[in-house]
Design a protein around this motif. Structure first.
Motif, short mmCIF file in Angstrom:
data_model
loop_
_atom_site.label_atom_id
_atom_site.label_comp_id
_atom_site.label_asym_id
_atom_site.label_seq_id
_atom_site.Cartn_x
_atom_site.Cartn_y
_atom_site.Cartn_z
N MET A 265 -31.82 -32.84 -59.40
CA MET A 265 -32.73 -31.78 -58.99
C MET A 265 -32.40 -30.45 -59.66
O MET A 265 -33.22 -29.54 -59.66
CB MET A 265 -32.71 -31.63 -57.46
N GLY A 266 -31.21 -30.36 -60.20
CA GLY A 266 -30.83 -29.12 -60.88
C GLY A 266 -31.11 -29.19 -62.37
O GLY A 266 -30.44 -28.54 -63.16
N GLY A 267 -32.07 -29.99 -62.74
CA GLY A 267 -32.46 -30.02 -64.15
C GLY A 267 -31.60 -30.91 -65.01
O GLY A 267 -31.58 -30.78 -66.22
N GLY A 268 -30.88 -31.84 -64.42
CA GLY A 268 -30.06 -32.73 -65.22
C GLY A 268 -30.90 -33.70 -66.02
O GLY A 268 -32.06 -33.91 -65.73
N GLY A 269 -30.29 -34.32 -67.00
CA GLY A 269 -31.07 -35.25 -67.80
C GLY A 269 -31.81 -34.50 -68.88
O GLY A 269 -31.80 -33.29 -68.94
N ALA A 270 -32.47 -35.25 -69.73
CA ALA A 270 -33.19 -34.65 -70.85
C ALA A 270 -32.28 -33.72 -71.62
O ALA A 270 -32.68 -32.64 -72.05
CB ALA A 270 -34.42 -33.90 -70.34
N GLY A 271 -31.02 -34.14 -71.78
CA GLY A 271 -30.08 -33.35 -72.57
C GLY A 271 -29.46 -32.21 -71.80
O GLY A 271 -28.51 -31.60 -72.25
N GLY A 272 -30.02 -31.89 -70.63
CA GLY A 272 -29.46 -30.78 -69.88
C GLY A 272 -28.22 -31.19 -69.13
O GLY A 272 -27.88 -32.36 -69.05
N CYS A 273 -27.52 -30.23 -68.59
CA CYS A 273 -26.31 -30.54 -67.87
C CYS A 273 -26.40 -30.19 -66.40
O CYS A 273 -25.41 -30.10 -65.72
CB CYS A 273 -25.12 -29.84 -68.51
N GLY A 274 -27.60 -29.98 -65.90
CA GLY A 274 -27.74 -29.66 -64.50
C GLY A 274 -27.23 -28.25 -64.21
O GLY A 274 -26.85 -27.52 -65.10
N GLY A 275 -27.23 -27.94 -62.92
CA GLY A 275 -26.73 -26.64 -62.53
C GLY A 275 -27.79 -25.56 -62.58
O GLY A 275 -27.56 -24.41 -62.25
N GLN A 276 -29.01 -25.97 -63.02
CA GLN A 276 -30.09 -24.98 -63.13
C GLN A 276 -30.63 -24.64 -61.77
O GLN A 276 -30.51 -25.41 -60.85
CB GLN A 276 -31.20 -25.54 -64.01
N PRO A 277 -31.37 -23.55 -61.57
CA PRO A 277 -31.57 -22.57 -62.63
C PRO A 277 -30.42 -21.56 -62.69
O PRO A 277 -29.88 -21.18 -61.67
CB PRO A 277 -32.85 -21.85 -62.19
N LEU A 278 -30.07 -21.17 -63.88
CA LEU A 278 -29.06 -20.14 -64.08
C LEU A 278 -27.74 -20.45 -63.37
O LEU A 278 -27.07 -19.57 -62.87
CB LEU A 278 -29.58 -18.77 -63.58
N GLY A 279 -27.41 -21.75 -63.33
CA GLY A 279 -26.11 -22.10 -62.76
C GLY A 279 -26.02 -21.95 -61.27
O GLY A 279 -24.94 -22.06 -60.70
N THR A 280 -27.14 -21.73 -60.57
CA THR A 280 -27.04 -21.52 -59.13
C THR A 280 -26.88 -22.81 -58.35
O THR A 280 -26.75 -22.79 -57.14
CB THR A 280 -28.29 -20.78 -58.59
N THR A 281 -26.95 -23.94 -59.05
CA THR A 281 -26.70 -25.18 -58.33
C THR A 281 -25.48 -25.91 -58.87
O THR A 281 -25.27 -27.08 -58.61
CB THR A 281 -27.92 -26.13 -58.43
N ARG A 282 -24.65 -25.18 -59.62
CA ARG A 282 -23.51 -25.86 -60.25
C ARG A 282 -22.34 -25.94 -59.29
O ARG A 282 -21.42 -25.12 -59.33
CB ARG A 282 -23.11 -25.16 -61.54
N ILE A 283 -22.36 -26.98 -58.45
CA ILE A 283 -21.22 -27.19 -57.58
C ILE A 283 -20.09 -27.82 -58.39
O ILE A 283 -20.28 -28.15 -59.56
CB ILE A 283 -21.59 -28.08 -56.38
N VAL A 284 -18.93 -28.00 -57.75
CA VAL A 284 -17.74 -28.41 -58.50
C VAL A 284 -17.97 -29.68 -59.33
O VAL A 284 -17.59 -29.75 -60.50
CB VAL A 284 -16.55 -28.64 -57.55
N GLY A 285 -18.60 -30.68 -58.70
CA GLY A 285 -18.84 -31.93 -59.42
C GLY A 285 -19.62 -31.69 -60.71
O GLY A 285 -19.36 -32.32 -61.74
N LEU A 286 -20.57 -30.77 -60.65
CA LEU A 286 -21.36 -30.47 -61.84
C LEU A 286 -20.55 -29.66 -62.84
O LEU A 286 -20.72 -29.81 -64.05
CB LEU A 286 -22.62 -29.70 -61.46
N PHE A 287 -19.68 -28.81 -62.35
CA PHE A 287 -18.83 -28.03 -63.24
C PHE A 287 -17.95 -28.97 -64.05
O PHE A 287 -17.85 -28.85 -65.27
CB PHE A 287 -17.96 -27.06 -62.41
#
Lengths: 331, 274
Positions: A265-287
């Motif tokens: 839901m944080g924009g992962g996939g399609a080459g992205g790394c999640g954590g979108q938008p602007l890193g506001t969903t980048r919890i530790v696992g995503l970091f």
């Protein structure tokens, strides 16, 4: 020598007891071997290896030993600290709410209504879908142009939202805080989906706990005039304490180590790394994932992962210590 | 005012209302999947599709190698279940009914393993897979999950419930541990084994992060990773995306309805959060 026609192997009394015991022990080790090999190789060893990796400058290949430098860097890394904060927000916002709703639904189902078995399954259904599919469907519901969520808001004459694309804080949107306050609206959407996904799990476990309460206790209390809320507060809920402790532990650790849903839901996939938008969903696992998969900084990512593991182990160990008996696995 | 029928009515309303809220996304997924792209892009969205375009499912199926993804998921899940049952049955039996010197140590190791979150050991496991040259193979998808402490403990409890007198009389007939396990204990432990198989199958089918990093080609990707790729393939054709999601979820929904009782019991006993 055994006579012809006897189908057994050497009769037991030809071996001493000691020899039999040793044979059995050897056979037992043989039985245990496959499981222990897999557990050792893919669970225990990696736990140690993770620490080992964190002591090196390790990008695509292993480079030089740097001791605890990665940890020192983590301590001063604003993005890492932010991810810890976001994880805390995520845990605090999901766990109590899932549990409360789960308990409420369990109590509801416990009232002996008809078709309660069907509804128990219904509440649990989100849990068996994959977090990926759930992320896709809810992503569509929260779509800012065509999604159901915005349609519902419009029907209620409320302003449309950007949902998963909105980095501004929920408090900010309510006029109560700065724009970078956590959680962002995007994270809030993910929080809501998380609660939807897991409430059935809590319902099922609480229901199991409720049915374990001796019926006589509830009867006796009712005869003494305790009804509804008082019955719950003084009898039911205290008797559910072990269940509650168990669920808090499982849910907290699960939330802390979350990845799948938040990534999708944080924009992962399609080459992205999640954590979108602007890193506001980048919890530790995503970091950790971002530093590992997208930036290929294996040593640094391992340090963060190892830190997470230590926190989880500490919480589990503390919980066992303070709560006493672990759930019924070991004799 | 709060007479019994009124109270009952309120409770029913709450139960049904909560059910509707929880089930709504499933309805939305299916109804969106049957809409035309034009209708799906309408705002506000229609609550019920004007036309039921079942052909969307065929289009989604063709747009991306779903068959391959399903086969991969099936191989991964069934393979894991079989291996996990095998290793856990042997280990659980040894811990339940055999003399194991140092069993406290073994319990200790297993408990320690339980505390290690899989997300934390992702990176080292990735290195191990690469070193073994298992990248982008079924081995990488199956072997790391071929043993599970939850399974071992649950099966151990199940085996302990098989009366030991059966073993004592079997031994007098010259029965070995292995035969006893296979011919007596296992058939009597069907429900425990079913729970383990079920929970493992669901967990493996829904696995995402690990398959994401150890598979690289469409030939090896399981359905969850495939669904993500599908999302970028179909870009704004949300109706097709919903069709793809529905197909990804359908096998488990079927399993769920067939094995509901064991599943719910299993969750309540083990606390596996999914």
């Amino acid at each position: 020598m055994p006579a012809v026609g006897v189908t057994t192997r050497a009769p037991a009394r030809l071996l001493t007891r000691r020899q039999r015991h040793r044979r059995e022990a050897l056979l037992a080790y043989l039985f245990l071997l496959p499981a222990l090999v897999v557990l050792g190789a893919f669970h225990l060893f990696p736990a140690f290896y993770s620490f080992y990796m964190s002591l090196y400058k390790w990008e695509i290949i292993q480079e030089r030993f740097v001791g605890l430098r990665n940890y020192v860097r983590l301590a001063g890394d604003p993005e890492f600290l932010r991810s810890l904060g976001l994880t805390l927000v995520y845990v605090v916002a999901t766990v109590p709410v899932e549990m409360a709703i789960g308990l409420a639904l369990a109590l509801l189902l416990f009232q002996g209504l008809r078709a309660r078995g069907f509804f128990r399954l219904l509440y649990f259904m989100p849990n068996i879908t994959s977090l990926v599919a759930a992320g896709m469907v809810w992503g569509w519901i929260f779509n800012k142009d065509f999604g159901f969520a915005n349609a519902a808001l419009e029907a209620l004459h409320l302003p449309q939202q950007r949902w998963l694309l909105e980095p501004r804080g929920v408090l900010n949107l309510l006029g109560l805080g700065p724009s970078d306050s956590a959680p962002s609206e995007a994270l809030l959407a993910i929080i809501l989906v998380t609660i939807w996904f897991f409430l059935g799990f809590h319902t099922v476990v609480y229901l199991s706990g409720l049915t374990a309460i001796p019926a006589e206790m509830l009867e006796a209390a009712r005869m003494d005039g305790a009804g509804g809320w008082r019955l719950f507060r003084h009898i039911t809920f205290p008797l559910l304490t072990p269940t509650t402790y168990f669920l808090v532990l499982v849910a907290t650790i699960g939330a802390m180590t979350s990845f799948n849903l938040v990534y999708i839901m944080g924009g992962g996939g399609a080459g992205g790394c999640g954590g979108q938008p602007l890193g506001t969903t980048r919890i530790v696992g995503l970091f950790v994932f971002d530093r590992f998969w997208c930036q290929t900084r294996l040593g640094y990512a391992s340090a963060a992962a190892f830190f997470l593991m230590v926190v989880v182990v500490a919480i589990t160990a503390l919980n066992v210590r303070f709560v006493g008996r672990r759930v019924q696995y070991v004799d | 005012m709060w007479t019994r029928p009124v109270k009952r009515g309120v409770l029913y309303a709450l139960m049904v209302g909560a059910g509707a809220l929880v089930a709504f996304p499933f309805y939305w997924m299916v109804s969106s999947s049957l809409k035309s792209n034009a209708e799906a892009s309408r705002f506000p969205p229609s609550l019920f599709p004007t036309e039921l375009l079942f052909g969307n499912y065929a289009r989604a199926w063709e747009a991306t190698p779903f068959l391959r993804y399903f086969i991969n998921s099936a191989i991964m899940s069934i393979g894991t279940v079989v291996l996990e049952l095998a290793t856990a049955t042997l280990a659980a039996y040894a811990l339940a009914r055999m003399r194991v010197p140092g069993r406290r140590w073994i319990f200790g190791i297993m408990l320690a393993t339980l505390m290690i979150p899989p997300e934390a050991i992702l990176i080292p496991n990735f290195i191990i897979i690469k070193t073994l040259q298992w990248y982008d193979t079924y081995w990488a998808l199956i072997i790391p999950f071929a043993a599970s402490v939850f399974a071992i403990f649950l099966l151990r409890q199940t085996f302990l419930n098989v009366p030991h007198e059966l073993y004592e009389s079997a031994v007098l007939d010259g029965c070995s541990h292995l035969r006893y396990l296979w011919q007596i204990v296992v058939p009597l432990s069907r429900s425990g084994l079913a729970v383990v198989a079920l929970l493992t199958f669901i967990r493996t089918w829904n696995a995402f992060q690990w398959p994401l990093i150890v598979t690289g080609s469409k030939d090896m990707r399981p359905i969850q990773v495939g669904l993500l790729i599908f999302q970028s393939d179909v870009s704004t054709n949300y109706n097709l995306l919903m069709a793809g999601s529905a197909m990804a979820v359908l096998p488990l929904i079927l399993v769920f309805f067939v094995a509901q009782r064991q599943l719910v019991q299993g969750i309540a006993r083990t606390g596996l959060r999914g």
